[in-house]
Design an enzyme around this catalytic site. Structure first.
Site, short mmCIF file in Angstrom:
data_model
loop_
_atom_site.label_atom_id
_atom_site.label_comp_id
_atom_site.label_asym_id
_atom_site.label_seq_id
_atom_site.Cartn_x
_atom_site.Cartn_y
_atom_site.Cartn_z
N ARG A 134 122.25 54.59 -18.92
CA ARG A 134 122.14 53.44 -18.02
C ARG A 134 121.22 53.78 -16.85
O ARG A 134 121.19 54.91 -16.36
CB ARG A 134 123.53 53.08 -17.51
CG ARG A 134 123.63 51.85 -16.61
CD ARG A 134 123.38 50.61 -17.38
NE ARG A 134 123.92 49.42 -16.68
CZ ARG A 134 123.54 48.19 -16.90
NH1 ARG A 134 122.58 47.96 -17.80
NH2 ARG A 134 124.08 47.17 -16.28
N THR A 423 118.39 41.95 -24.57
CA THR A 423 118.93 43.21 -25.06
C THR A 423 118.73 43.29 -26.56
O THR A 423 118.39 42.31 -27.21
CB THR A 423 120.43 43.28 -24.68
OG1 THR A 423 120.54 43.18 -23.26
CG2 THR A 423 121.10 44.53 -25.14
N THR A 441 118.46 47.88 -23.53
CA THR A 441 118.16 46.68 -22.74
C THR A 441 117.15 46.95 -21.63
O THR A 441 116.98 48.09 -21.19
CB THR A 441 119.45 46.12 -22.11
OG1 THR A 441 119.18 44.90 -21.44
CG2 THR A 441 120.05 47.10 -21.12
N GLU A 443 117.48 44.24 -19.34
CA GLU A 443 118.27 43.24 -18.64
C GLU A 443 117.74 41.84 -18.89
O GLU A 443 117.84 41.36 -19.99
CB GLU A 443 118.41 43.54 -17.14
CG GLU A 443 119.78 43.15 -16.57
CD GLU A 443 119.96 41.70 -16.18
OE1 GLU A 443 118.98 40.94 -16.11
OE2 GLU A 443 121.10 41.31 -15.93
N ASP A 463 122.43 43.68 -12.10
CA ASP A 463 123.76 43.72 -12.69
C ASP A 463 124.82 44.18 -11.69
O ASP A 463 126.02 44.11 -11.97
CB ASP A 463 123.79 44.64 -13.91
CG ASP A 463 123.34 43.94 -15.17
OD1 ASP A 463 123.10 42.71 -15.11
OD2 ASP A 463 123.21 44.60 -16.22
N SER A 488 127.97 44.87 -19.85
CA SER A 488 128.83 44.35 -20.91
C SER A 488 128.43 44.88 -22.28
O SER A 488 129.02 44.49 -23.29
CB SER A 488 128.77 42.82 -20.94
OG SER A 488 129.32 42.28 -19.77
N GLY A 508 123.35 39.81 -25.67
CA GLY A 508 123.92 38.51 -25.32
C GLY A 508 124.58 38.42 -23.97
O GLY A 508 125.44 37.57 -23.76
N GLY A 509 124.24 39.28 -23.01
CA GLY A 509 124.85 39.17 -21.69
C GLY A 509 126.33 39.47 -21.74
O GLY A 509 126.82 40.22 -22.59
#
Length: 601
Positions: A134, A423, A441, A443, A463, A488, A508-509
Site C-alpha cells: 500500500r 482497480t 490499484t 485509486e 482514501d 477495501s 470496485g471501491g
C-alpha cells in the site's frame, strides 16, 4: 522489508457518515462487455488459447485446466502471465509479468505509480502470508492535508487531481519482494513482453477508450498526460495503436537494476518533480519518502465459514475483516436452502454487510499507527452476537458499530473517507500448487492524472478521512506522516482442510467487499462454478440503501426488498471479479463486466 510489531463530490466529507453515501453511487469505472461481443479486433493478435478462453467466457462456461491457471483483467496481461507459467515459472513470476502489462494496457486501473495487496499460499510449507504494498503518506503530510484555509474538507476532485493526493507508490517494491521470496524465473525476463508491447504498440481496447472519453477534461489538465491520452487534442479511440517508449525505458531500468531504479535516481526524481510541480495543486512527496518505502509482510486474517477458512488482507485493508464478518454473521443461516433468488437470503446478506461496514467505519486503519481489534472483529462468539440482530422479519432500522473484544479503548469516531478506486485483480495458481491473489490499484480512474516515466501516479491519499476528528474524538483513518490509508481491497484465498479451494478478488471501491463475499457465497452455498459466481447479478448493501445491478434479475427483487424495509437503488455495479476454484483440477472465471479472461493448461 520489515515486519510490524503487531499483527463526488462537494458535500461528502462535510456530512455525517450516514448521509454521505450518495457519493458511493458513482461506479469507479463503467462496465465493459466481453470484448468478443464488442470489438474482436481489439484483441485480434491474441494466441489461439486466449481466443478460446474469450469464447469460453462469452458462452458463460468456466475455463478448465489441470496444471496452472491465471485470471486477470486484460487478455494481453493474462497471456504474459500464462507464458511464464507454461515455462515453469511460479505464481509470483506470472504476477510480475501480468502486472507490468496491465500497467500499460489498463493504465487507468493500476500500474507502477500505485499500490497493491497480495495474499500468498505456499504449497511447500502449507502457510499463508500477505504482502502490504500500500502507498504511504509523505513524511511532510499533516492531518490537515485535505482541509482548506477555513478548515473545511476539500471537494473530492479538488483533492484528487494534482500532486496533493499522491502517496509513495508500492507496486514496484511489492513485485520485487514477491519475486525474491517466491520467484523462480529470471527477473529481467519477466519484463520482456511489457517492453515489447510498449515499444511496438498495442491496440487501445474499448474499455480504455471509453474511460478516456469520459475523463478528457481532467486528463487535459497536465501536459504529459494530455499528450499521451489526448494526442493532438483528440481522445484515443478503440482500435488505435498506442506506443509508450517512456514506459519501456522505465521498465528497462527496473529490469536491469530492480526496484531501486524506481525509488532512487532518474525515475524517482521525475516522480518528485511531477508531484511537487503540479500546477494548481502541488504535493509534498519527496525523494526521502521514495527512498524509505518498504513492503510489509503481515499475517493473513482468516474467518471461519461453513467448512472453510476465508483468508485475506488485514489492516490497513478492511477487506478480510469485513468479508469475514459478513460471512461469519451469516453462519447460523441456511442460505443454501434459501437459494440465490430468495429475498430473505438477500435480507440477511444485506444486513450482515451493513453491520460489517459499521465496524469497519469505526475501527479499521493502519495497525502500525492505530490499534485495531482484529481478532475480536472476527471472533465467532462476537459474530454470533451480531447474527442475533438478524433474527427478525424485516431489515434493520438502524445499524451501529459493535464492541468486539479488545484490550484497548474503543473511543474512535466514525470514518469519513470514501473510495473511488480504479482497480484490478489477479488470481493465479501455479503448477506447484502455490496460489496468489492480488488486488492492485491507483485509486480513482487515472489516479491523480499526473504522468511521468510512462505511468500514472496514484491519488491514494484521498482514501484517508479528510476530517481528523468528530465531536472531539479522533478518526482512526486520518492522515499521518508515513501512514497507509485504509482500503477495501479484498484479495482472498478460501482454504479447506489446509489447502486453497478458491482464489478470488475484485475491483470496485468499497463495494469490493460485497462483490467478494457474494462470490464466496455463490460458490460455497449455492454451488456455482467459477464463471457463474463472478457473473451473477450483484446485490450490495453497505450503509442502508440496497444497490441492485441494473439490467439483471437483481432489479426484479427491488420491490420484495422494499417490502422488507430496505431503500433500494437500481444502478450499474461494475465489479471485476477473477476467480479460480481448486478441486480435482482448476476452473476459472472472469467477470463479463470487464475485458479479462481466465487461461490455463
Amino acid at each position: 522489508m520489515h515486519r510490524p510489531l503487531t499483527a463526488t463530490f462537494a458535500l461528502f466529507l462535510a456530512l455525517p457518515v450516514a448521509a454521505q453515501q450518495s457519493t458511493d453511487a458513482v461506479a469507479p469505472e463503467t462496465a465493459t462487455e466481453t470484448p468478443t461481443a464488442t470489438a474482436p479486433d481489439a484483441f485480434a493478435d491474441l494466441g489461439e488459447p486466449a481466443k478460446a478462453a474469450l469464447a469460453t467466457k462469452e458462452s458463460g462456461k468456466p475455463t478448465e485446466a489441470q496444471d496452472w491457471m491465471i485470471a486477470a483483467a486484460n487478455p494481453l496481461a493474462v497471456e504474459a502471465g500464462a507464458k511464464v507459467l507454461a515455462e515453469g515459472g511460479s505464481a509470483a513470476d506470472a504476477m510480475v509479468a501480468a502486472q507490468l502489462v496491465l500497467g500499460l494496457v489498463e493504465p487507468q486501473s493500476s500500474g507502477l505509480g500505485g499500490g497493491a495487496f497480495l495474499v500468498w499460499y505456499d504449497a511447500a510449507t502449507g502457510e499463508l502470508t500477505t504482502l502490504d504494498g500500500r502507498e504511504t503518506a509523505p513524511l511532510a503530510a499533516r492531518p490537515t492535508l485535505f482541509l482548506d484555509d477555513q478548515g473545511e474538507p476539500l471537494k473530492f476532485y479538488d483533492a484528487v487531481v494534482g500532486g496533493r493526493s499522491v502517496g509513495t507508490p508500492g507496486t514496484p517494491k511489492l513485485m520485487e519482494t514477491a519475486h525474491r521470496m517466491w520467484g523462480k524465473s529470471n527477473w529481467a525476463g519477466l519484463f520482456e513482453r511489457a517492453i515489447a508491447l510498449a515499444e511496438d504498440g498495442f491496440t487501445v481496447s474499448p474499455r480504455l477508450a471509453s474511460l478516456i472519453a469520459e475523463d478528457t477534461e481532467r486528463l487535459a489538465r497536465f501536459p504529459a498526460t494530455a499528450e499521451y491520452f489526448l494526442p493532438g487534442g483528440t481522445a484515443l479511440a478503440a482500435g488505435d495503436t498506442l506506443k509508450n517508449p517512456a514506459y519501456a525505458q522505465t521498465l528497462r531500468a527496473m529490469a536491469q537494476n530492480g526496484a531501486d531504479a524506481f525509488y532512487r535516481g532518474r525515475i524517482a526524481e521525475g516522480i518528485v518533480d511531477t508531484v511537487q510541480g503540479a500546477e494548481g495543486n502541488p504535493g509534498v512527496l519527496s525523494s526521502l519518502d521514495l527512498a524509505l518505502y518498504d513492503v510489509v509482510e503481515r499475517p493473513a486474517v482468516c474467518a471461519a465459514y461453513r467448512a472453510y477458512e476465508v483468508c485475506g488482507m488485514g489492516p490497513p485493508s478492511s477487506g478480510a475483516l469485513a468479508v469475514g464478518q459478513i460471512l461469519g454473521t451469516l453462519e447460523p443461516f441456511d442460505l443454501a436452502a434459501m437459494g440465490p433468488d430468495s429475498p430473505e437470503a438477500w435480507r440477511l446478506i444485506g444486513d450482515a454487510s451493513r453491520l460489517a461496514f459499521a465496524d469497519r467505519g469505526r475501527y479499521v486503519a493502519d495497525t502500525d499507527f492505530v490499534p485495531v481489534p482484529v481478532e475480536g472483529m472476527v471472533d465467532p462468539a462476537y459474530l454470533a452476537t451480531r447474527a442475533e440482530l438478524l433474527k427478525t422479519d424485516k431489515a434493520l432500522e438502524t445499524v451501529e458499530p459493535g464492541t468486539p473484544e479488545f484490550d484497548h479503548a474503543l473511543m474512535w469516531a466514525d470514518d469519513q473517507s470514501i473510495e473511488f478506486p480504479s482497480t484490478s485483480h489477479i488470481s493465479i495458481v501455479d503448477a506447484e500448487g502455490n496460489a496468489l491473489s492480488m488486488t492492485t490499484t491507483i485509486e480513482n480512474g487515472f489516479g491523480s492524472r499526473l504522468m511521468t516515466g510512462g505511468f500514472l501516479l496514484n491519488n491514494e491519499l484521498t482514501d484517508f478521512s479528510f476530517a481528523t476528528h468528530e465531536d472531539g474524538r479522533p478518526i482512526a483513518n486520518r492522515v499521518e506522516p508515513g501512514k497507509r490509508p485504509r482500503s477495501s481491497m479484498s484479495p482472498t484465498i478460501v482454504m479447506q482442510e489446509g489447502k486453497p479451494a478458491m482464489v478470488v478478488g475484485s475491483p470496485g471501491g468499497s463495494r469490493i467487499i460485497g462483490y467478494v463475499a457474494q462470490a464466496v457465497i455463490a460458490h460455497i452455498d449455492w454451488g456455482m462454478d467459477a464463471q457463474a459466481a463472478v457473473a451473477m447479478p450483484h446485490f450490495v448493501n453497505r450503509f442502508g440503501t440496497y444497490d441492485l445491478e441494473e439490467g439483471t434479475t437483481a432489479a426484479d427483487l427491488a420491490q420484495p426488498l422494499t417490502d422488507l424495509g430496505f431503500e433500494t437503488s437500481v444502478t450499474d455495479l461494475n465489479s471485476g471479479l477473477h476467480a479460480i476454484i481448486v478441486g480435482d483440477g482448476l476452473t476459472g472465471g472472469a467477470d463479463p463486466r470487464r475485458e479479462g479472461i481466465a487461461l490455463g493448461e
